[in-house]
Design an enzyme around this catalytic site. Structure first.
Site, PDB file in Angstrom:
ATOM      1  N   ARG A 183       0.836  -1.202   0.000  1.00 54.71           N
ATOM      2  CA  ARG A 183       0.000   0.000   0.000  1.00 54.71           C
ATOM      3  C   ARG A 183       0.869   1.250   0.000  1.00 54.71           C
ATOM      4  O   ARG A 183       0.566   2.227  -0.703  1.00 54.71           O
ATOM      5  CB  ARG A 183      -0.925  -0.005   1.213  1.00 54.71           C
ATOM      6  CG  ARG A 183      -1.966  -1.109   1.205  1.00 54.71           C
ATOM      7  CD  ARG A 183      -2.847  -1.049   2.436  1.00 54.71           C
ATOM      8  NE  ARG A 183      -3.599   0.204   2.492  1.00 54.71           N
ATOM      9  CZ  ARG A 183      -4.297   0.600   3.555  1.00 54.71           C
ATOM     10  NH1 ARG A 183      -4.313  -0.138   4.657  1.00 54.71           N
ATOM     11  NH2 ARG A 183      -4.962   1.744   3.516  1.00 54.71           N
ATOM     12  N   CYS A 240      -1.295   6.561   8.551  1.00 53.70           N
ATOM     13  CA  CYS A 240      -1.590   5.251   7.970  1.00 53.70           C
ATOM     14  C   CYS A 240      -2.662   5.439   6.918  1.00 53.70           C
ATOM     15  O   CYS A 240      -2.645   6.437   6.210  1.00 53.70           O
ATOM     16  CB  CYS A 240      -2.036   4.270   9.073  1.00 53.70           C
ATOM     17  SG  CYS A 240      -3.465   4.844  10.020  1.00 53.70           S
TER      18      CYS A 240
END
Length: 284
Positions: A183, A240
Site C-alpha cells: 500500500r 496510515c
C-alpha cells in the site's frame, strides 16, 4: 497504573473491579459487523464493546462537505459521552484489546490519551493471550453505572493536512506510514484507489512492532528498530490509511520510551482525496 501495555495475567484479577473497564475493539475493515459478531460469540468477561466506525470515529465530512478521511476523530464532547456511557471516570483504569495485534485497541488507547486520560493500556497479545491463559470468557454484555470522566488537556499531539503539506517543503519532521509495504508503494488499488504515500515518508508496517506470538517486542528492540528509521519522536508524524493503525506505531514508541510523536488523523484517505496534494509512489 498501566499506561502502555498490560499482560493477561496482570489483567485477570481486575476484570470485575468497578474501577477497571475492559473494552473489546475487534474490527474488520472489510466487514464492519464482524467485530460485534465476534464479541457476541465470546469476549473477555465483563468487557464492553467499542465499534471503530461509530464509537471511535466521527463524521467523514465537515459541515461544508470537506472529506476528513475514513476514520476521522469524533467531536470531543461526543466521545466524552461515549466514555461516560461505558462507566469511565477520571481514575478508571481502562484496558483495550482486540484480536488483530492491537491495531484497533491502540486507537482507543491513543484516543483516551487525546482526552487527557493516562490510565489506559492495551492487552499485550490481545484475545489470543487471554484465551491461552485460560482466563474467563463471556457472552453477556455488562451493565455499568454511568461514568463522570472529564475532558482534560490532551497528552498527545495531532497535525492537520495543511501542516503535513507545509512540512514537505521545510522537512522539519519525519512522516512514518504504518500501512503494509504494498500500500505504501502504491500497489494496492483495492484498498487505496489513489496509491502511494506522502512525499518523503518512511514506511514502518505496524506488524513489525510485534513478536511472532503477537505480543509487542521488548522496549530495547523497538527502540533499535525506530532508530534505523532515524526517528526523532518529537519531530515525527505518524500516519496510515485512516488514522487507526498509526496509533500502533505511537504505542510502540511509548513502549520504547520514545514519546512525543504526533498523529495525522486524516492520514492517507484524507490526503489522497485532494488531487492537488502531492503523491509519491515506489519505495521510500
Amino acid at each position: 497504573m498501566y499506561t502502555t501495555l498490560i499482560s493477561a495475567a496482570d489483567l485477570a484479577p481486575h476484570i470485575d473491579s468497578p474501577n477497571w473497564a475492559v473494552i473489546d475493539c475487534r474490527h474488520d475493515l472489510a466487514n464492519p459487523d464482524a467485530g460485534h459478531a465476534g464479541y457476541a460469540i465470546g469476549h473477555i468477561s465483563h468487557a464492553l464493546f467499542a465499534h471503530v466506525d461509530s464509537d471511535l470515529s466521527g463524521a467523514r465530512q465537515d459541515a461544508d462537505g470537506t472529506f476528513r478521511g475514513r476514520h476521522p476523530l469524533p467531536d470531543r464532547e461526543a466521545f466524552i459521552e461515549t466514555l461516560r456511557g461505558w462507566g469511565i471516570n477520571d481514575d478508571t483504569q481502562v484496558v483495550a484489546y482486540d484480536a488483530h495485534g492491537g491495531m484497533f485497541a491502540a486507537r482507543l488507547w491513543w484516543m483516551l490519551r487525546w482526552m487527557g486520560h493516562q490510565k489506559v493500556a492495551v492487552l499485550d497479545g490481545g484475545l489470543a493471550a487471554w484465551q491461552a491463559g485460560g482466563f474467563p470468557m463471556s457472552t453477556e454484555a455488562p451493565i455499568r453505572e454511568r461514568g463522570a470522566i472529564n475532558d482534560r488537556d490532551p497528552l498527545v499531539e495531532t497535525v492537520s493536512a495543511a501542516e503535513v503539506l507545509e512540512n514537505i517543503a521545510i522537512g522539519e519532521r519525519s512522516v512514518i506510514d504504518a500501512r503494509a509495504p504494498d500500500r505504501f508503494r502504491g500497489e494496492n488499488e483495492t484498498i487505496d484507489p489513489v496509491g502511494g504515500h506522502i512525499p518523503g515518508a518512511k514506511n514502518r508496517f505496524f506488524k513489525d512492532n510485534l513478536q511472532a506470538d503477537g505480543r509487542f517486542k521488548e522496549p530495547e528492540q523497538l527502540k533499535a528498530d525506530f532508530a534505523m528509521l532515524a526517528v526523532e519522536p518529537k519531530a515525527a508524524i505518524m500516519q496510515c490509511g485512516s488514522g487507526v493503525t498509526a496509533c500502533h506505531n505511537l504505542l510502540a514508541l511509548e513502549v520504547a520510551g520514545m514519546p512525543g510523536a504526533a498523529l495525522y488523523p486524516g492520514s492517507w484517505s484524507e490526503w489522497s482525496s485532494d488531487p492537488s496534494r502531492p503523491v509519491q509512489t515506489g519505495a521510500a
